[in-house]
Write a protein that holds these residues in place. Sequence first.
Motif, PDB file in Angstrom:
ATOM      1  N   ARG A 127       0.679  -1.252  -0.138  1.00  0.00           N
ATOM      2  CA  ARG A 127      -0.085  -0.095   0.129  1.00  0.00           C
ATOM      3  C   ARG A 127       0.960   1.282  -0.036  1.00  0.00           C
ATOM      4  NH1 ARG A 127      -4.113  -1.850   4.393  1.00  0.00           N
ATOM      5  NH2 ARG A 127      -4.885   0.107   4.484  1.00  0.00           N
ATOM      6  N   PRO A 128       1.804   1.446  -1.117  1.00  0.00           N
ATOM      7  CA  PRO A 128       2.382   2.568  -1.135  1.00  0.00           C
ATOM      8  C   PRO A 128       2.018   3.868  -1.082  1.00  0.00           C
ATOM      9  CG  PRO A 128       2.535   1.524  -3.227  1.00  0.00           C
ATOM     10  CD  PRO A 128       1.648   0.744  -2.308  1.00  0.00           C
ATOM     11  N   ASP A 129       0.914   3.902  -1.715  1.00  0.00           N
ATOM     12  CA  ASP A 129       0.397   5.184  -1.586  1.00  0.00           C
ATOM     13  C   ASP A 129       0.133   5.888  -0.167  1.00  0.00           C
ATOM     14  OD1 ASP A 129       0.592   5.428  -4.344  1.00  0.00           O
ATOM     15  OD2 ASP A 129      -1.629   4.850  -4.666  1.00  0.00           O
ATOM     16  N   GLU A 130      -0.615   4.967   0.511  1.00  0.00           N
ATOM     17  CA  GLU A 130      -0.882   5.377   1.905  1.00  0.00           C
ATOM     18  C   GLU A 130       0.353   5.610   2.817  1.00  0.00           C
ATOM     19  OE1 GLU A 130      -4.395   3.110   3.546  1.00  0.00           O
ATOM     20  OE2 GLU A 130      -3.760   1.893   1.695  1.00  0.00           O
ATOM     21  N   ALA A 131       1.500   4.674   2.605  1.00  0.00           N
ATOM     22  CA  ALA A 131       2.746   4.718   3.098  1.00  0.00           C
ATOM     23  C   ALA A 131       3.244   6.120   2.873  1.00  0.00           C
ATOM     24  CB  ALA A 131       3.504   3.606   2.713  1.00  0.00           C
ATOM     25  N   GLN A 132       3.104   6.495   1.550  1.00  0.00           N
ATOM     26  CA  GLN A 132       3.888   7.759   1.205  1.00  0.00           C
ATOM     27  C   GLN A 132       3.368   8.904   1.679  1.00  0.00           C
ATOM     28  OE1 GLN A 132       4.410   8.187  -3.072  1.00  0.00           O
ATOM     29  NE2 GLN A 132       4.346  10.349  -3.190  1.00  0.00           N
ATOM     30  N   GLU A 133       1.863   9.035   1.862  1.00  0.00           N
ATOM     31  CA  GLU A 133       1.044  10.119   2.469  1.00  0.00           C
ATOM     32  C   GLU A 133       1.565  10.143   3.822  1.00  0.00           C
ATOM     33  OE1 GLU A 133      -3.400  10.737   3.774  1.00  0.00           O
ATOM     34  OE2 GLU A 133      -3.099   9.769   1.604  1.00  0.00           O
ATOM     35  N   LEU A 134       1.636   9.285   4.606  1.00  0.00           N
ATOM     36  CA  LEU A 134       1.938   9.247   6.186  1.00  0.00           C
ATOM     37  C   LEU A 134       3.553   9.860   6.308  1.00  0.00           C
ATOM     38  CD1 LEU A 134       0.782   8.560   8.848  1.00  0.00           C
ATOM     39  CD2 LEU A 134       1.311   6.066   8.461  1.00  0.00           C
ATOM     40  N   LEU A 135       4.295   9.176   5.470  1.00  0.00           N
ATOM     41  CA  LEU A 135       5.855   9.708   5.348  1.00  0.00           C
ATOM     42  C   LEU A 135       5.936  11.165   5.061  1.00  0.00           C
ATOM     43  CD1 LEU A 135       7.402   6.549   3.983  1.00  0.00           C
ATOM     44  CD2 LEU A 135       7.537   7.457   6.255  1.00  0.00           C
ATOM     45  N   THR A 136       4.980  11.545   4.261  1.00  0.00           N
ATOM     46  CA  THR A 136       5.090  12.950   3.582  1.00  0.00           C
ATOM     47  C   THR A 136       4.429  13.623   4.771  1.00  0.00           C
ATOM     48  OG1 THR A 136       4.824  12.293   1.407  1.00  0.00           O
ATOM     49  CG2 THR A 136       4.356  14.453   1.948  1.00  0.00           C
ATOM     50  N   GLN A 137       3.547  13.389   5.497  1.00  0.00           N
ATOM     51  CA  GLN A 137       3.252  14.233   6.599  1.00  0.00           C
ATOM     52  C   GLN A 137       4.211  14.055   7.882  1.00  0.00           C
ATOM     53  OE1 GLN A 137       0.233  16.026   6.599  1.00  0.00           O
ATOM     54  NE2 GLN A 137       1.381  16.816   8.234  1.00  0.00           N
ATOM     55  N   LEU A 138       4.797  12.968   7.869  1.00  0.00           N
ATOM     56  CA  LEU A 138       5.771  13.052   9.056  1.00  0.00           C
ATOM     57  C   LEU A 138       6.962  14.055   8.822  1.00  0.00           C
ATOM     58  CD1 LEU A 138       6.463   9.337   9.820  1.00  0.00           C
ATOM     59  CD2 LEU A 138       5.917  11.064  11.482  1.00  0.00           C
ATOM     60  N   ASN A 192      12.746   6.888   3.711  1.00  0.00           N
ATOM     61  CA  ASN A 192      11.950   5.905   3.264  1.00  0.00           C
ATOM     62  C   ASN A 192      11.000   6.180   2.186  1.00  0.00           C
ATOM     63  OD1 ASN A 192      12.953   4.608   5.563  1.00  0.00           O
ATOM     64  ND2 ASN A 192      10.914   3.469   6.072  1.00  0.00           N
ATOM     65  N   LEU A 193      10.658   7.553   2.099  1.00  0.00           N
ATOM     66  CA  LEU A 193      10.127   8.147   0.851  1.00  0.00           C
ATOM     67  C   LEU A 193      10.840   7.918  -0.292  1.00  0.00           C
ATOM     68  CD1 LEU A 193       8.739  11.849   2.000  1.00  0.00           C
ATOM     69  CD2 LEU A 193       7.358   9.825   0.883  1.00  0.00           C
ATOM     70  N   ALA A 194      12.030   8.075  -0.194  1.00  0.00           N
ATOM     71  CA  ALA A 194      13.036   7.770  -1.328  1.00  0.00           C
ATOM     72  C   ALA A 194      12.976   6.404  -1.544  1.00  0.00           C
ATOM     73  CB  ALA A 194      14.537   8.387  -0.910  1.00  0.00           C
ATOM     74  N   VAL A 195      12.830   5.513  -0.748  1.00  0.00           N
ATOM     75  CA  VAL A 195      12.655   4.004  -1.161  1.00  0.00           C
ATOM     76  C   VAL A 195      11.399   3.762  -1.914  1.00  0.00           C
ATOM     77  CG1 VAL A 195      12.561   1.672  -0.494  1.00  0.00           C
ATOM     78  CG2 VAL A 195      14.257   3.089   0.590  1.00  0.00           C
ATOM     79  N   LEU A 196      10.201   4.280  -1.637  1.00  0.00           N
ATOM     80  CA  LEU A 196       9.029   4.263  -2.405  1.00  0.00           C
ATOM     81  C   LEU A 196       9.205   4.995  -3.570  1.00  0.00           C
ATOM     82  CD1 LEU A 196       6.631   5.154   0.386  1.00  0.00           C
ATOM     83  CD2 LEU A 196       6.963   2.837  -0.459  1.00  0.00           C
ATOM     84  N   HIS A 197       9.702   6.051  -3.863  1.00  0.00           N
ATOM     85  CA  HIS A 197       9.969   6.901  -5.194  1.00  0.00           C
ATOM     86  C   HIS A 197      10.780   5.989  -6.005  1.00  0.00           C
ATOM     87  CE1 HIS A 197       7.995  10.277  -3.893  1.00  0.00           C
ATOM     88  NE2 HIS A 197       9.049  10.698  -3.234  1.00  0.00           N
ATOM     89  N   ALA A 198      11.887   5.220  -5.520  1.00  0.00           N
ATOM     90  CA  ALA A 198      12.755   4.437  -6.364  1.00  0.00           C
ATOM     91  C   ALA A 198      12.109   2.998  -6.810  1.00  0.00           C
ATOM     92  CB  ALA A 198      14.207   4.125  -5.466  1.00  0.00           C
ATOM     93  N   GLY A 199      11.132   2.824  -5.883  1.00  0.00           N
ATOM     94  CA  GLY A 199      10.616   1.510  -6.212  1.00  0.00           C
ATOM     95  C   GLY A 199       9.524   1.646  -7.336  1.00  0.00           C
ATOM     96  N   ARG A 200       8.798   2.827  -7.348  1.00  0.00           N
ATOM     97  CA  ARG A 200       8.269   3.387  -8.693  1.00  0.00           C
ATOM     98  C   ARG A 200       9.028   3.803  -9.925  1.00  0.00           C
ATOM     99  NH1 ARG A 200       3.467   6.195  -5.137  1.00  0.00           N
ATOM    100  NH2 ARG A 200       2.218   4.449  -4.574  1.00  0.00           N
ATOM    101  N   GLY A 201      10.260   3.823  -9.738  1.00  0.00           N
ATOM    102  CA  GLY A 201      11.182   4.322 -10.705  1.00  0.00           C
ATOM    103  C   GLY A 201      11.084   5.766 -10.885  1.00  0.00           C
ATOM    104  N   ARG A 202      10.763   6.490  -9.868  1.00  0.00           N
ATOM    105  CA  ARG A 202      10.886   7.955  -9.803  1.00  0.00           C
ATOM    106  C   ARG A 202      12.222   8.344  -9.062  1.00  0.00           C
ATOM    107  NH1 ARG A 202       5.496   9.492  -7.142  1.00  0.00           N
ATOM    108  NH2 ARG A 202       4.962   7.244  -6.936  1.00  0.00           N
ATOM    109  N   LEU A 203      13.423   8.085  -9.785  1.00  0.00           N
ATOM    110  CA  LEU A 203      14.759   8.304  -9.371  1.00  0.00           C
ATOM    111  C   LEU A 203      15.045   9.781  -8.966  1.00  0.00           C
ATOM    112  CD1 LEU A 203      16.398   5.673 -11.534  1.00  0.00           C
ATOM    113  CD2 LEU A 203      15.506   5.319  -9.317  1.00  0.00           C
ATOM    114  N   ASP A 204      14.781  10.812  -9.827  1.00  0.00           N
ATOM    115  CA  ASP A 204      15.061  12.169  -9.373  1.00  0.00           C
ATOM    116  C   ASP A 204      14.426  12.435  -7.997  1.00  0.00           C
ATOM    117  OD1 ASP A 204      16.584  12.499 -11.784  1.00  0.00           O
ATOM    118  OD2 ASP A 204      14.752  13.285 -12.875  1.00  0.00           O
ATOM    119  N   GLN A 205      12.799  12.345  -7.711  1.00  0.00           N
ATOM    120  CA  GLN A 205      12.418  12.305  -6.646  1.00  0.00           C
ATOM    121  C   GLN A 205      13.037  11.502  -5.580  1.00  0.00           C
ATOM    122  OE1 GLN A 205       8.497  11.507  -7.988  1.00  0.00           O
ATOM    123  NE2 GLN A 205       7.820  13.423  -7.006  1.00  0.00           N
ATOM    124  N   ALA A 206      13.652  10.186  -5.645  1.00  0.00           N
ATOM    125  CA  ALA A 206      14.137   9.533  -4.590  1.00  0.00           C
ATOM    126  C   ALA A 206      15.588  10.242  -4.298  1.00  0.00           C
ATOM    127  CB  ALA A 206      14.686   8.154  -5.171  1.00  0.00           C
TER     128      ALA A 206
END
Length: 177
Positions: free
Chosen positions: A74-85, A98-112
Amino acid sequence: MTLRRLLSPIRLLALLACALAAPAWADDYAEVQRLQRGGQTREALAEADKYIAAHPRDPQMRFIKASVLSAAGRPDEAQELLTQLTRDYPELAEPWNNLAVLHAGRGRLDQAREALETALRIQPDYATALENLGDVQARQAAAAYQRARRLDAGNPRLAPKIEALRAVTGAAAQPGG
């Protein structure tokens, strides 16, 4: 969590829980982690939610919950929670990692990369974030070399570079674009 161990957030959580948790709360953290490790995701999330309702500003349980959500697919929910943190506790590097790991897992390397650089500005000696930054940069280099090979297929310098990165990063060195 390292990029290579995307689905094993418990290692970092255990260390972080020991370092940051008050002894009275450690049992609650451990129980959520125990439930998650036992495959009882629904129960782990229910316990985390119950704890968070009683202690809404506790960053550690929110961090643990984000890791449970991530491990549960459930990466969308995890990302929302981490972003709020990151908004509530900008001095903590772990949510950025951990946000970076989620971004990298989705291929969003610049955001990671940006998230990892933020984590390292906060905590320059954060070894896991440094390792993850190296992984992201290696994947970015592999993508650049792959694009260069598509544009200049006859360039003999590219194949050894691509193979060297594959040896270091494994399948991650074979980006789709």
